[in-house]
Design an enzyme around this catalytic site. Structure first.
Site, short mmCIF file in Angstrom:
data_model
loop_
_atom_site.label_atom_id
_atom_site.label_comp_id
_atom_site.label_asym_id
_atom_site.label_seq_id
_atom_site.Cartn_x
_atom_site.Cartn_y
_atom_site.Cartn_z
N GLU A 2 0.84 -1.19 0.00
CA GLU A 2 0.00 0.00 0.00
C GLU A 2 0.89 1.25 0.00
O GLU A 2 1.82 1.31 0.79
CB GLU A 2 -0.92 0.03 1.22
CG GLU A 2 -1.94 1.17 1.10
CD GLU A 2 -2.94 1.20 2.27
OE1 GLU A 2 -2.86 0.36 3.17
OE2 GLU A 2 -3.78 2.09 2.25
N GLY B 48 3.20 2.57 10.80
CA GLY B 48 2.93 1.82 12.03
C GLY B 48 2.75 0.34 11.77
O GLY B 48 3.33 -0.51 12.44
N ALA B 49 1.91 0.03 10.80
CA ALA B 49 1.61 -1.37 10.51
C ALA B 49 0.82 -1.43 9.21
O ALA B 49 0.43 -0.39 8.68
CB ALA B 49 0.79 -1.99 11.63
N MET B 50 0.58 -2.66 8.73
CA MET B 50 -0.10 -2.81 7.45
C MET B 50 -1.03 -4.02 7.48
O MET B 50 -0.64 -5.11 7.90
CB MET B 50 0.95 -2.93 6.33
CG MET B 50 0.37 -3.14 4.96
SD MET B 50 -0.64 -1.73 4.43
CE MET B 50 -1.85 -2.56 3.42
N GLU C 128 -5.43 -2.71 12.72
CA GLU C 128 -5.11 -3.55 11.55
C GLU C 128 -6.08 -4.72 11.46
O GLU C 128 -6.51 -5.09 10.36
CB GLU C 128 -3.67 -4.05 11.61
CG GLU C 128 -2.62 -2.96 11.74
CD GLU C 128 -2.77 -1.81 10.77
OE1 GLU C 128 -3.25 -2.03 9.64
OE2 GLU C 128 -2.43 -0.67 11.14
N HIS D 11 -9.38 -3.69 9.96
CA HIS D 11 -9.34 -3.48 8.51
C HIS D 11 -9.81 -4.71 7.74
O HIS D 11 -10.20 -4.60 6.58
CB HIS D 11 -7.91 -3.15 8.06
CG HIS D 11 -7.60 -1.69 8.00
ND1 HIS D 11 -8.44 -0.75 7.45
CD2 HIS D 11 -6.49 -0.99 8.40
CE1 HIS D 11 -7.88 0.45 7.52
NE2 HIS D 11 -6.71 0.34 8.10
N GLU E 14 -9.81 4.30 6.23
CA GLU E 14 -8.97 4.75 7.35
C GLU E 14 -9.77 5.52 8.41
O GLU E 14 -9.62 5.26 9.60
CB GLU E 14 -7.79 5.59 6.83
CG GLU E 14 -6.80 4.79 5.97
CD GLU E 14 -6.25 3.55 6.64
OE1 GLU E 14 -6.42 3.40 7.86
OE2 GLU E 14 -5.64 2.71 5.94
#
Ligand code: B3K
Ligand code: ZN
Length: 882
Positions: free
Chosen positions: A130, A270-272, A307, A310, A329
């Site tokens: 992303e 931060g993270a995915m 996460e 999501h 988001e």
């Protein structure tokens, strides 16, 4: 954001067209290696029959080894690869394209696409796609509205890459000749390319079995390098809590047989949320009492939840295009904030979130980088993962949720997921689902998504003693956007209560209704100005407005200091109590700045002294009440900003408060809080540590020597990082002789703990004042400093330019020149990181003249530099041209 006409090609929301080509299935076959990885991609292509364009695939820096269409090698005349696009002639609906490319993960310092984390000898391979990283891996229509079914095969040397992971369910593994092995993964859920991920290397795991509410057995795996695997248990617990919460709150179940989470020290964000294979920056995943602060524990819990959430808000329902980014988001931040509020304290969470909004989003929205929650155009999408898209986006969802109520919002969300599951949706789909499920037209709220800028809400109350009526007049004002379109009035929900002077809440009767006994309600301002009449009000009330921060606006209300003190003392809503203290503190600050009246200053100090001596108030809330708005927020109220003067004024504000509370009382409180110091994570223990730090800092302002002794022994005896770091900060800021040995000890003790070492860099970069730059320059020479690691860069440079205004904004402009120079070097390594750091220049136009001139010169020099990345160019141009 404003962009220059000559800037790299702009992508516009108004140009959106459905894709001419889709990919039904993707088969990826990787031969993994650190210096060279080769992969074959087999795409089953589908053409939109209403469109006639040739097949165009995205591909960046790819070394094309072979290309075949429908089983035939393509002659060089049948395709063209230039300008990041591969164009192929004579492709049919149903054609199969096979390409083979070579990648160079070890030299990929941008940390986008496939790259190496850690050293060549011991590190591991991973991907970040992303927003547009997949085109750095293979040729593909790399846009979120192309959703495909993925089969991924990984092959690699068994000893160097014992663990092979990709998103989806495992579908076989085995041996290969030459000490190599393979593993295959099939993802049954069609997904956009930005959710693809793989990980390969030497990793260890912790495992937990989980059964979803709808009965699916899931294996949860958290992976980390050997030295970190012992710090993953807290994240595993947080993951389990998140999964349960999403089942209970939104009826959402996990949908694969396995869920992987991987920690890396080399990550741009931060993270995915990659499907089935979340990848985390180690600082958002690893936690243990010895090296993690309370705030960081809560952050880990929040990011793990974010996460995970999501998986539905983002993955099952994804975005049609990147303009809709806030669809996933903003919504997911809202879900995460609600989760954290449920797991911890709701008012404290709200205070934290609104503080962040004011510190990060309001300044963004007030300067040259301002953009709507749904931007209209961009040059580099990675520059739009902003506080506006995330935090303001979440506030918009919160407004809608408040408008619909808990049950109505859940009905709307159910319909949203039902209608859009498996789809790439737009913000209109979200609003229409919420509205349709409740029979309400929510389209007026679309204006919030389209306009930049923070609206100002003016409130004026008038009491009619003869009629016992109170009339509240609300008016909204929003600055014309960057495009100079006049701004439209927005629907602004205002949750309110009225207080009698004795601190009681009054029943609210409107429009002659007297039946229902309510003392809190929401009124919605829909036009430019409206009046609301409350009847049966016995005496002039004090309004408590925007309770819980019911809309992301700046409230301007003509309160007297006494009225704010009344709310600070009596408001039952913890958030609004804090809000009253913030408003009063800001007025007290103005008292000091203007040297005229001291009414607000006195009211603020007196109210806080009363609360300080009242043992029933929660320790953590008290700590927050004792904290005035930060320097960045205070700067927002100034016309010609002198950050060093703001710092000095805020310090003297705190000194006045400390003096009013008194050294003796502060010391006693400190001793009481310190008496049962522990490292436990329950809310009471955390709250005590939070207040203890605040009290120590206040004491430090009026009793330096005494505070030094307390801080030094707190440092030595600290059972955990929260107390240790707080003591170190107090020693450093107090310029105590104990600071140097404490720093040395810390440096040695945590030499092998990157996350703790980051805190060592950051705490020094944040010491206020002119000396900060020299300290940062010296720290750059520490062997542990590197521009190649984003966490380290953020710890030293980020903390200096963003969190230390009085250090960065030196009158001689040295801070600005330093940042500009580092940005050039950093940009060549990691454009995303450079662009993010460059936003520290936001707001330079509002600096007082001397600093403004120095900043302008530094930015001009940077802007004139040849060969900057698209990422950095967009930020610098936007900031500069405006
Ligand atoms: N979606 C990712 C952020 C990706 C940023 C790309 N530059 C993390 C998150 O918001 O959950
Ligand atoms: Zn997110």
């Amino acid at each position: 954001m404003n962009v220059s006409p000559e800037q790299a090609a702009l992508i516009r929301l108004s140009d959106y067209r459905a894709p001419a080509w889709r990919v039904e299935t993707v088969d990826l076959d990787f031969d993994l290696g650190i210096d060279a990885t080769e992969l074959s991609a087999r795409l089953l292509l589908r053409r939109d029959r209403t469109q006639t364009q040739p097949l165009r695939l995205d591909g960046e820096n790819l070394e094309l080894l072979s290309i075949m269409l429908d089983g035939q090698a393509l002659p060089a005349t049948a395709y063209r690869y230039a300008d990041r696009v591969l164009e192929i002639d004579d492709v049919r609906d149903g054609s199969v394209l096979e390409t083979r490319v070579r990648l160079r993960p070890a030299v990929n310092t941008a940390l986008e696409g496939l790259y190496l984390s850690g050293s060549r000898e011991a590190g591991f391979l991973l991907t970040q796609c992303e927003a547009e990283g997949f085109r750095h891996i293979t040729f593909f229509p790399d846009r979120p509205d192309v959703q495909s079914r993925y089969t991924v095969t990984l092959r690699a040397d068994r000893e160097r890459f014992p663990v092979l992971l990709a998103g989806g369910n495992p579908d076989g593994a085995g041996e290969l000749d030459g000490d190599r092995h393979w593993a295959r993964f099939v993802d049954p859920h069609p997904k956009p390319s930005y959710l693809f991920a793989l990980v390969a290397g030497r990793l260890e795991k912790i495992v937990r079995d989980y059964v979803t509410a709808d009965g699916r057995a899931v294996t949860l795996n958290i992976w980390a390098e050997a030295d970190a695997i012992g710090r993953c248990d807290y994240a595993m617990d947080a993951l389990e809590r998140s999964m349960r919460w999403d089942e209970q709150t939104y009826g959402r179940n996990y949908d694969l047989d396995v869920f992987h989470v991987v920690a890396t020290h080399d990550f741009n964000m931060g993270a995915m949320e990659n499907k089935g294979l979340n990848i985390f920056n180690a600082k958002c995943l690893l936690a243990d009492p010895d090296s993690t602060t309370d705030d960081e524990y809560r952050h880990v819990e929040a990011v793990v939840a974010h996460e995970y959430f999501h998986n539905w808000s983002g993955n099952r329902v994804t975005c049609r295009d990147w303009f809709q980014l806030s669809l996933k988001e903003g919504l997911t931040v809202f879900r995460e904030q609600s989760f954290s509020a449920d797991m911890n304290s709701a008012p404290l969470k709200r205070i934290e979130d609104v503080s962040l909004l004011r510190r990060a989003q309001f300044p963004e929205d007030a300067g040259p980088l301002a953009h709507p929650v749904r931007p209209a155009q961009y040059s580099e999408i990675n520059n739009f993962y902003t506080a506006t898209v995330y935090e303001k986006g979440s506030e918009l969802v919160r407004m809608l949720a408040g408008r619909l109520g808990t049950d109505g919002f859940r009905r709307g969300m159910d319909l949203y997921f039902e209608r859009n599951d498996g789809r790439a949706a737009a913000l209109e789909d979200f609003l229409s689902s919420l509205g349709d499920a409740n029979g309400i037209d929510l389209t007026p709220y679309l204006a919030w998504y389209a306009q930049a800028g923070t609206p100002r809400l003016k409130a004026h109350g008038q009491y009619d003693a003869a009629r016992h009526e109170y009339t509240l007049t609300l008016a909204q004002h929003i600055q014309a956007g960057a495009d100079h379109e006049p701004a439209l009035p927005l629907p602004i929900p205002v949750k309110l209560a009225l207080f009698a002077r004795n601190g009681d809440m009054l029943p609210l009767h409107m429009d002659g209704q007297t039946s229902e006994q309510v003392n809190e309600r929401v009124i919605v301002l829909t036009g430019a100005e409206q009046s609301f009449v409350f009847t049966g009000i016995p005496s002039a009330p004090v309004p408590s407005l925007l309770r819980g921060f019911s809309a992301p606006v700046i409230l301007e209300c003509d309160y007297t200091p006494d009225e704010l003190a009344l709310l600070l003392g009596h408001d039952a809503d913890g958030f609004n109590r804090w809000e009253a203290s913030q408003q009063l503190a800001a007025r007290a600050y103005e008292n000091l700045r203007d040297g005229a009246a001291t009414d607000a200053l006195q009211a603020w100090c007196e109210s806080l002294a009363q609360l300080f001596n009242n043992s029933t108030i929660d320790d953590a809330l008290l700590a927050d009440l004792l904290t005035p708005p930060g320097e960045v927020e205070l700067a927002e109220r100034e016309k010609a900003v002198d950050p060093q003067h703001i710092h000095a004024l805020r310090q003297s504000l705190l000194r006045r408060l400390a003096a009013r509370l008194g050294a003796e009382a502060l010391r006693r409180r400190y001793q009481a809080l310190a008496a049962d110091t522990n490292a436990a994570l329950d809310a009471v223990s955390q709250a005590r540590r939070r207040l203890k730090r605040r009290v120590l800092e206040l004491l430090g302002l009026i009793d330096g020597p005494g505070t030094r002794l307390l801080a030094a022994s707190q440092y030595d005896d600290a059972p955990g990082m929260t107390d240790r770091l707080a003591a170190l900060a107090v020693l450093l800021r107090g310029n105590a002789p104990e600071a140097a040995p404490a720093l040395l000890y810390f440096r040695e003790r945590y030499a092998d703990n990157a996350l703790a070492l980051d805190k060592w860099f950051a705490v020094q970069a944040q010491v206020p004042g002119d000396g900060a730059l020299d300290r940062v320059l010296a720290l750059e020479n520490d062997p542990a400093f590197t521009l190649k690691n984003p966490n380290r860069v953020q710890a030293l440079l980020g903390a200096f330019v963003r969190i230390n205004p009085s250090g960065f904004h030196r009158l001689d402009g040295a801070g600005y020149r330093f940042l500009a120079e580092r940005l050039v070097t950093l940009d060549a390594l990691n454009p995303q990181l450079a662009a993010r750091l460059a936003t520290a220049f936001n707001g330079w136009q509002r600096l007082e003249p001397q600093r403004r001139a120095a900043a302008r010169a530094a930015i001009a020099e940077l802007a004139g530099h040849e060969g900057l990345s698209r990422n950095l160019t967009e930020i610098v141009d936007s900031v500069f041209i405006h």
